[in-house]
Design a protein around this motif. Sequence first.
Motif, mmCIF file in Angstrom:
data_model
loop_
_atom_site.group_PDB
_atom_site.id
_atom_site.type_symbol
_atom_site.label_atom_id
_atom_site.label_comp_id
_atom_site.label_asym_id
_atom_site.label_seq_id
_atom_site.Cartn_x
_atom_site.Cartn_y
_atom_site.Cartn_z
ATOM 1 N N GLU B 173 -26.808 16.977 -23.429
ATOM 2 C CA GLU B 173 -25.774 17.964 -23.742
ATOM 3 C C GLU B 173 -25.885 19.197 -22.845
ATOM 4 O O GLU B 173 -24.867 19.732 -22.371
ATOM 5 C CB GLU B 173 -25.874 18.376 -25.217
ATOM 6 C CG GLU B 173 -24.696 19.186 -25.672
ATOM 7 C CD GLU B 173 -24.671 19.426 -27.181
ATOM 8 O OE1 GLU B 173 -25.736 19.264 -27.832
ATOM 9 O OE2 GLU B 173 -23.600 19.770 -27.684
ATOM 10 N N VAL B 176 -24.480 18.605 -19.436
ATOM 11 C CA VAL B 176 -23.014 18.562 -19.477
ATOM 12 C C VAL B 176 -22.446 19.976 -19.590
ATOM 13 O O VAL B 176 -21.484 20.327 -18.895
ATOM 14 C CB VAL B 176 -22.538 17.658 -20.637
ATOM 15 C CG1 VAL B 176 -21.037 17.803 -20.852
ATOM 16 C CG2 VAL B 176 -22.897 16.200 -20.346
ATOM 17 N N ASN B 177 -23.053 20.792 -20.426
ATOM 18 C CA ASN B 177 -22.587 22.184 -20.541
ATOM 19 C C ASN B 177 -22.656 22.898 -19.196
ATOM 20 O O ASN B 177 -21.727 23.608 -18.805
ATOM 21 C CB ASN B 177 -23.415 22.943 -21.577
ATOM 22 C CG ASN B 177 -23.122 22.448 -22.993
ATOM 23 O OD1 ASN B 177 -22.100 21.789 -23.229
ATOM 24 N ND2 ASN B 177 -24.010 22.754 -23.925
ATOM 25 N N ARG B 317 -17.551 14.937 -21.443
ATOM 26 C CA ARG B 317 -17.950 15.273 -22.807
ATOM 27 C C ARG B 317 -16.984 14.574 -23.770
ATOM 28 O O ARG B 317 -15.767 14.681 -23.607
ATOM 29 C CB ARG B 317 -17.865 16.789 -22.985
ATOM 30 C CG ARG B 317 -18.311 17.312 -24.321
ATOM 31 C CD ARG B 317 -17.963 18.787 -24.429
ATOM 32 N NE ARG B 317 -18.921 19.656 -23.745
ATOM 33 C CZ ARG B 317 -18.588 20.806 -23.141
ATOM 34 N NH1 ARG B 317 -17.325 21.207 -23.099
ATOM 35 N NH2 ARG B 317 -19.503 21.547 -22.562
ATOM 36 N N HIS B 354 -22.190 13.429 -22.193
ATOM 37 C CA HIS B 354 -22.685 13.595 -23.564
ATOM 38 C C HIS B 354 -21.608 13.122 -24.524
ATOM 39 O O HIS B 354 -20.434 13.466 -24.369
ATOM 40 C CB HIS B 354 -23.036 15.057 -23.860
ATOM 41 C CG HIS B 354 -23.579 15.246 -25.246
ATOM 42 N ND1 HIS B 354 -22.823 15.735 -26.292
ATOM 43 C CD2 HIS B 354 -24.814 14.973 -25.774
ATOM 44 C CE1 HIS B 354 -23.576 15.764 -27.386
ATOM 45 N NE2 HIS B 354 -24.778 15.311 -27.107
#
Lengths: 163, 786
Positions: B173, B176-177, B317, B354
Amino acid sequence: MSKVSMVLNGKSVSADVEDRTLLVSFIREVRALTGTHVGCDTSQCGACVILVNGKAVKSCTMLAAQADGAEVVTVEGLASNGALHPVQAAFRENHGLQCGFCTPGMIMSAVDMINRYGAGNLDEDTIRHELEGNICRCTGYHNIVKSIKAASDQMAGMSQAAE
Amino acid sequence: MAVEGIGARALRKEDKRFITGKGQYTDDMVMPGMGFAAFVRSPHAHAKVTSIDSTAALTMPGVDAVLTGDQLVGDGIGNLICGWMIHSKDGSPMNMGGWRALEPEIVRHVGQAVAVVIADTQAQARDAADAVEVEYEELPAVVDSVAALQPGAPQLHPEAAGNLIFDWEIGDEAAVNDAFEKAAHVTRMEISNNRLVPNPMEPRAALASYNDAEEHHTLYTTSQNPHVARLVLSAFYAVAPEHKLRVIAPDVGGGFGSKIYIYPEEMVCLWASKRVGRPVKWVSDRTEAFLTDAHGRDHKSEAELALDADNKIIGFRVKTVANIGAYMSLFSSAVPTYLYATLLSGQYDIPAIHANVKTVYTNTTPVDAYRGAGRPEATYLVERMMETTAREIGLSPAEFRRKNFVRSFPHQTPVIMCYDAGDYDATLDAAMKAADYDGIAARKAEAASRGKLRGIGMSCYIEACGIAPSAAVGSLGAGVGLWESAEVRVNPVGTVEVLTGSHSHGQGHETTFAQLICERFGLDSDSVAIVHGDTDKVQFGMGTYGSRSGAVGMSAIVKALDKVEAKAKKIAAHLMEASEGDIQIEGGELKVAGTDKKLNFSEVALAAYTAHNLPEGMEPGLKEGAFYDPTNFTFPSGTYICEVEVDPETGTTEIVSFVAADDFGKVINPMIVEGQVHGGLVQGIGQALLENAAYDENGQLLTASYMDYTMPRADDVPSFNLSTHETLCPGNPLGMKGCGEAGAIGSPPAVINAITDAIGNNALTMPAAAEKVWSLYQSGSKEAAE
Ligand code: FES
Ligand code: FES
């Protein structure tokens, strides 16, 4: 109960059945011819198609009593003297079946279709349109359409050769 | 007869019985003295069962017994189970509610069985089932997965607070952020995947009998995996011990996933046949099939794709809510997790992915694997995003995909899968050429001159088949290993029987599996028989689903053939006084290389069984078995291009051409592979254009017959333009990847991409019914997100 008699695949048969007995139940259960299938309860799928007096009929939609005195042909009655009917052979040669459950109904509808249009007179659009009453979940119809066209054309060739 | 080996378009050995009406399906079986079962089913989506009164039913003609859930539970019959454990992201195990084959207390979907009537005829059983009086106290119901997660929603199972079964995640995650913070462009969509009903044309059926002297049960049933059925029925449901239960899946009329599971009805027939002391048959009618066969799909997702300034994908995402229905079916937990989110990388090199998946109980029929199982949902999401992103950034959809293709193998994605081989440019090129993709502008103009809207859409799918390496799936929560077994028996006369744990219900194994033996020993296919579908004949097997019968089932046969070949060569060398290394098998003969010494395959077989003159210490006989456990998943891939014409006056869509270019690895029988693709394509086109399982807000299934659920008919679909392009799978001996599901996986996004191209409005959901297409075209809001 009533007595129902018919000529089934060339053989005279009769039996006492409950009035509500469907033709398909007569064929499958009373006569133990299990090639005719039941795929729905709303007359939509065509797995049960047979010929009654030469015309395609959904045998789930007719009472056995209504076929009293009729000439009935099921998929078991198509081959003659061990030789496959050209439609049966075409389904095999063109891979027109997978699980085989819709196949007897498809074959009987195809025989009827070729009878009505005349051998050699079927094109892809007509075949697709005419198959409206038969559902197949396996083949995507592509090879069923091909099989019927091949059978129709081959039967035309056969009748020409015979002339 | 010529030898039809690997690659031959061999006609099917099984066809003769089907085209002459001699197939033997479960409903064709008859046993002396058999009775018929009819189920009493809930008309409510959610209700307390307050009483069941069988008095009137029991007095009706022919009625033997009315059995209820209390008796079932009293006899120690276990709950139905889900065989794949998934843990939430916080580490807690999934929240599985109890599921009884006959429910004594609370029904949770319309059609759930509460009692069964056994009578002399099917009509008598059905009449009596109508006469069983059941009192219900209705409870509020919820059918939508997102609504079921809201506070205050009706609660289905005490085990699953807030109806949440698990809240699962995969991928990094934080990475991806980061990617989204750096992104030069972000595409966002809401994407739903409509609920479908598998609808094999043969409805489910069971015929169970019990021999009390032997304490032995027999069950004929419509199963894709009779050994798994026996295992579950004995180990978990405790209906019968494994060695006292024979399960036979004879000819089965299609499955598409829906005949993997062990359902209440089959189990009840088995239990009831012992209780009433006669064989019991049940055949589902079509409405029962709609209400109780496991449904497929039903996902609601939000997806975001991040690109850098060069239009390379840097992050993906996904948030998905998956509707599981009222109970957890056998593989239901694996479908929206490991069969779905692990394919979110598509054919693309994406550094960070993610996905978060919440699975939810609702008052609907249980949802499980249906042709493709998770992979169609992933492909639809990825390929709708790819096409939409290309439109947003003004690149051609093909060019944008090409820019992001994986080109070096092995390729490790951020979501577990390691792609072993493929050539995505090759299938894209082939499909574009076959579809004359570059000539679309002229065809659009020509269509416009006739007042029609022409559109083109593509989909570059990848899927994972050949499930699966046992240790790998074990570590992910699977309750079973996913190997396959085979036994090759050479008879003394030189004919060959192959016993396989795979099951054919339309796939043509009797033909394709025989082709392996013909190829290996130079035999004609009439001397080979394939035996499957009977737990008394085949020792064990995991069955057929997930396009595994080629890559896994045939690999097991190859392993057993290797052993048979080695032993046959040893015997031949001994008999011809040659060295084993000099023996070659050719045209049904074992020859000593460089000499004219040879023995017929049948002579070697006979020598193995007469055992008059075998090498020192060798056991007689020529029969070998093997278990094959895959080393990796396999990765079929390809490009599908759909071209449509929409009538702006009515919104009806006609598919004017459909091109499929697939890479299935090694193809054993092209004719059968093409048939698999045709069938898959029409199921996928059905999903895109016609099919939808719709519930009203009270949980009544509005589409419970062929009058309301639109099955694709011959007139709704075109003929197809197919090609295959082979990169061999390095993970199994034949290099096979699997072809059973590709059509259903790859086609829906191609169709929807084409229609949205035609109407210039992207807000289309499946199925693309005429009325929906028409009003979107009229509203003309091109930018609307789906
Ligand atoms: S059984 Fe479906 S139409 Fe007759
Ligand atoms: S071949 Fe299976 S339904 Fe047509």
